[in-house]
Design a protein around this motif. Structure first.
Motif, short mmCIF file in Angstrom:
data_model
loop_
_atom_site.label_atom_id
_atom_site.label_comp_id
_atom_site.label_asym_id
_atom_site.label_seq_id
_atom_site.Cartn_x
_atom_site.Cartn_y
_atom_site.Cartn_z
N ILE A 128 0.81 -1.33 0.10
CA ILE A 128 0.06 0.05 -0.32
C ILE A 128 0.86 1.12 -0.02
CG2 ILE A 128 -1.62 1.32 1.35
CD1 ILE A 128 -2.88 -1.27 2.13
N GLU A 129 1.92 1.20 0.81
CA GLU A 129 2.59 2.54 0.84
C GLU A 129 3.40 2.74 -0.53
OE1 GLU A 129 2.19 4.43 3.17
OE2 GLU A 129 4.24 4.53 4.26
N LYS A 130 3.93 1.58 -1.36
CA LYS A 130 4.66 1.66 -2.47
C LYS A 130 3.60 2.23 -3.63
CE LYS A 130 7.37 -0.63 -5.60
NZ LYS A 130 8.57 0.41 -5.78
N PHE A 131 2.15 1.68 -3.55
CA PHE A 131 1.40 1.86 -4.82
C PHE A 131 0.31 2.83 -4.68
CE2 PHE A 131 3.45 -2.44 -5.57
CZ PHE A 131 4.06 -2.02 -6.63
N VAL A 132 -0.14 3.05 -3.40
CA VAL A 132 -1.17 4.07 -3.45
C VAL A 132 -0.83 5.50 -3.39
CG1 VAL A 132 -2.89 4.52 -1.50
CG2 VAL A 132 -2.62 2.29 -2.14
N LYS A 133 -1.46 6.37 -4.06
CA LYS A 133 -1.36 7.61 -4.18
C LYS A 133 -1.86 8.40 -2.87
CE LYS A 133 -1.21 7.77 -9.21
NZ LYS A 133 -1.91 8.25 -10.48
N PRO A 134 -1.12 9.67 -2.72
CA PRO A 134 -1.83 10.37 -1.52
C PRO A 134 -3.13 10.72 -1.55
CG PRO A 134 0.49 11.32 -1.98
CD PRO A 134 -0.17 10.17 -3.00
N GLY A 135 -4.02 10.66 -0.52
CA GLY A 135 -5.42 10.87 -0.56
C GLY A 135 -5.69 12.27 -0.48
N GLN A 136 -6.77 12.58 -1.12
CA GLN A 136 -7.31 13.88 -1.06
C GLN A 136 -8.39 14.45 -0.29
OE1 GLN A 136 -5.74 16.24 -3.08
NE2 GLN A 136 -4.16 14.36 -3.60
N ILE A 137 -9.10 13.28 0.61
CA ILE A 137 -10.10 13.47 1.40
C ILE A 137 -9.46 14.02 2.95
CG2 ILE A 137 -12.11 12.52 2.66
CD1 ILE A 137 -12.31 10.54 0.55
N LEU A 171 -5.06 1.84 6.68
CA LEU A 171 -4.68 1.58 5.53
C LEU A 171 -5.57 1.55 4.54
CD1 LEU A 171 -1.67 -0.82 6.65
CD2 LEU A 171 -1.43 1.38 5.55
N GLY A 172 -6.88 1.16 5.13
CA GLY A 172 -8.10 0.94 4.26
C GLY A 172 -8.35 2.36 3.59
N GLY A 173 -8.42 3.26 4.78
CA GLY A 173 -8.62 4.65 4.57
C GLY A 173 -7.73 5.25 3.40
N LEU A 174 -6.47 4.87 3.62
CA LEU A 174 -5.40 5.55 2.40
C LEU A 174 -5.82 4.72 1.40
CD1 LEU A 174 -2.11 5.15 4.32
CD2 LEU A 174 -3.47 7.23 4.13
N SER A 175 -6.04 3.49 1.02
CA SER A 175 -6.32 2.78 -0.24
C SER A 175 -7.83 3.57 -0.92
CB SER A 175 -6.80 1.47 0.09
OG SER A 175 -5.26 0.95 0.41
N LEU A 176 -8.70 4.10 -0.09
CA LEU A 176 -9.72 4.62 -0.54
C LEU A 176 -9.74 6.15 -0.67
CD1 LEU A 176 -12.15 2.47 1.69
CD2 LEU A 176 -11.55 2.25 -0.75
N GLY A 177 -8.58 6.71 -0.71
CA GLY A 177 -8.40 8.20 -1.13
C GLY A 177 -8.41 9.18 0.22
N SER A 245 2.37 11.85 10.04
CA SER A 245 1.87 13.02 9.36
C SER A 245 2.94 13.42 8.44
CB SER A 245 1.30 14.29 10.26
OG SER A 245 0.42 13.76 11.12
N ARG A 246 4.21 13.06 8.91
CA ARG A 246 5.61 13.36 8.24
C ARG A 246 6.07 12.42 7.25
NH1 ARG A 246 4.27 16.20 12.44
NH2 ARG A 246 4.56 18.56 12.43
N HIS A 247 5.73 11.07 7.82
CA HIS A 247 6.60 9.98 7.38
C HIS A 247 5.61 8.96 6.77
CE1 HIS A 247 10.09 11.81 8.99
NE2 HIS A 247 9.59 12.10 10.12
N GLY A 248 5.97 7.77 6.63
CA GLY A 248 5.29 6.61 6.32
C GLY A 248 5.06 5.68 7.17
N PHE A 249 4.47 4.49 6.88
CA PHE A 249 4.10 3.22 7.75
C PHE A 249 5.16 2.42 7.66
CE2 PHE A 249 0.23 5.53 7.24
CZ PHE A 249 -0.37 5.50 8.71
N TRP A 250 6.11 2.50 6.61
CA TRP A 250 7.15 1.27 6.43
C TRP A 250 7.66 0.75 7.91
CZ3 TRP A 250 12.20 1.41 7.66
CH2 TRP A 250 12.77 2.86 7.64
N PRO A 251 8.39 1.60 8.83
CA PRO A 251 8.81 1.02 9.86
C PRO A 251 7.81 -0.06 10.52
CG PRO A 251 8.99 3.24 10.19
CD PRO A 251 7.98 3.08 8.83
N PHE A 252 6.70 0.39 10.72
CA PHE A 252 5.63 -0.69 11.44
C PHE A 252 5.45 -2.02 10.57
CE2 PHE A 252 4.44 3.58 12.34
CZ PHE A 252 4.63 3.56 13.39
#
Length: 270
Positions: A128-137, A171-177, A245-252
């Motif tokens: 998800i971190e690699k392929f999902v674009k930043p959400g707009q909602i 991550l579901g929220g991120l995938s849905l924009g 808010s500043r980084h990603g979820f990859w460490p988790f």
């Protein structure tokens, strides 16, 4: 090991992991296995102390809840949409949870399921971190109903121990924009009705056992675990929101993969 010491350890585990995408239930199950005590004795305790972490959200976001309450009294559309979104997001897990409760309880003692779910969830986060674009909602009240329902159904995956309720919803929220901070905060707010419902069921089922302090795990131990999880969760949530808010979820993600793999090796070697 003394009951109160176990309560403190489990309270710390709950407070640290409840709102991180690493599965609090999974960690509590693995902690139970690792320390070698009877999981059945602590099953209700593990669910009920989650209310301590939920209370931390109420304290941290009291201004948001107060503003929503004032808005409801003034019939503000944004406040009504906020409440609507939280309740509708909660609905799928409430219905499916009641239907599948007996099957879910069978999984709660299975450490191997937790380990595999940790690994699978870590891989899902990386994808998800690699392929999902930043959400707009942006903003919980701005989320459309189809997005809210989608997140609500995705949350049902967390009925499998080790999946992580917060991880699934964020991550579901991120995938849905949905934008990162909004996705995280919606996950926090969604936890309130979800965990209050789960805890209420446990209190009804185990009230007599807890009141009598059967097997040494009574309301005193629950109170200690509750307080510890509350204090720890306040610290963790503030740091988590600042970080994502500043980084990603990859460490988790890598933590989940490493922890899950280590758990599988340990379980196989026992």
């Amino acid at each position: 090991m003394p009951v109160l010491l176990i309560a403190i350890i489990l309270g710390i585990v709950e407070g640290v992991t409840e709102f991180l995408p690493v599965s609090s239930t999974g960690h509590l199950i693995l902690a139970t296995e690792l320390m070698g005590f009877d999981a059945d004795r602590w099953a209700a305790f593990n669910v009920i102390i989650q209310l301590g972490a939920i209370l931390a959200i109420v304290v941290l976001y009291w201004r948001t809840f107060w503003a929503v309450l004032e808005g409801l009294l003034r019939n503000n559309p944004m406040s009504w949409r906020f409440v609507r979104n939280v309740l509708i997001g909660f609905l799928p897990s409430a219905i499916i949870g009641v239907i599948l409760i007996s099957k879910i309880e069978l999984l709660l003692g299975n450490a191997e399921v937790v380990a595999w779910a940790l690994v699978a969830g870590g891989i899902a986060i990386l994808i998800i971190e690699k392929f999902v674009k930043p959400g707009q909602i942006i903003g919980v009240a701005e989320m459309p109903l189809k997005t809210v329902l989608g997140i609500g159904f995705i949350q049902c995956l967390s009925m499998i121990p080790g999946v992580s309720r917060s991880g699934a919803t964020i991550l579901g929220g991120l995938s849905l924009g949905v934008e990162r901070r909004t996705a995280a905060e919606f996950s926090f707010f969604l936890a309130i009705p979800t965990m209050v419902g789960a805890t209420t069921l446990e209190l009804i089922k185990h009230h007599d056992t807890l009141l009598a302090g059967a097997s040494g795990v009574g309301f005193g131990a629950v109170a200690v675990g509750f307080l510890v999880s509350f204090i720890v969760a306040i610290v963790v949530v503030k740091a988590f929101v600042h970080y994502i808010s500043r980084h990603g979820f990859w460490p988790f993600a890598w933590y989940r993969i490493i922890a899950g793999t280590a758990a599988l090796i340990w379980l196989a070697a026992r």
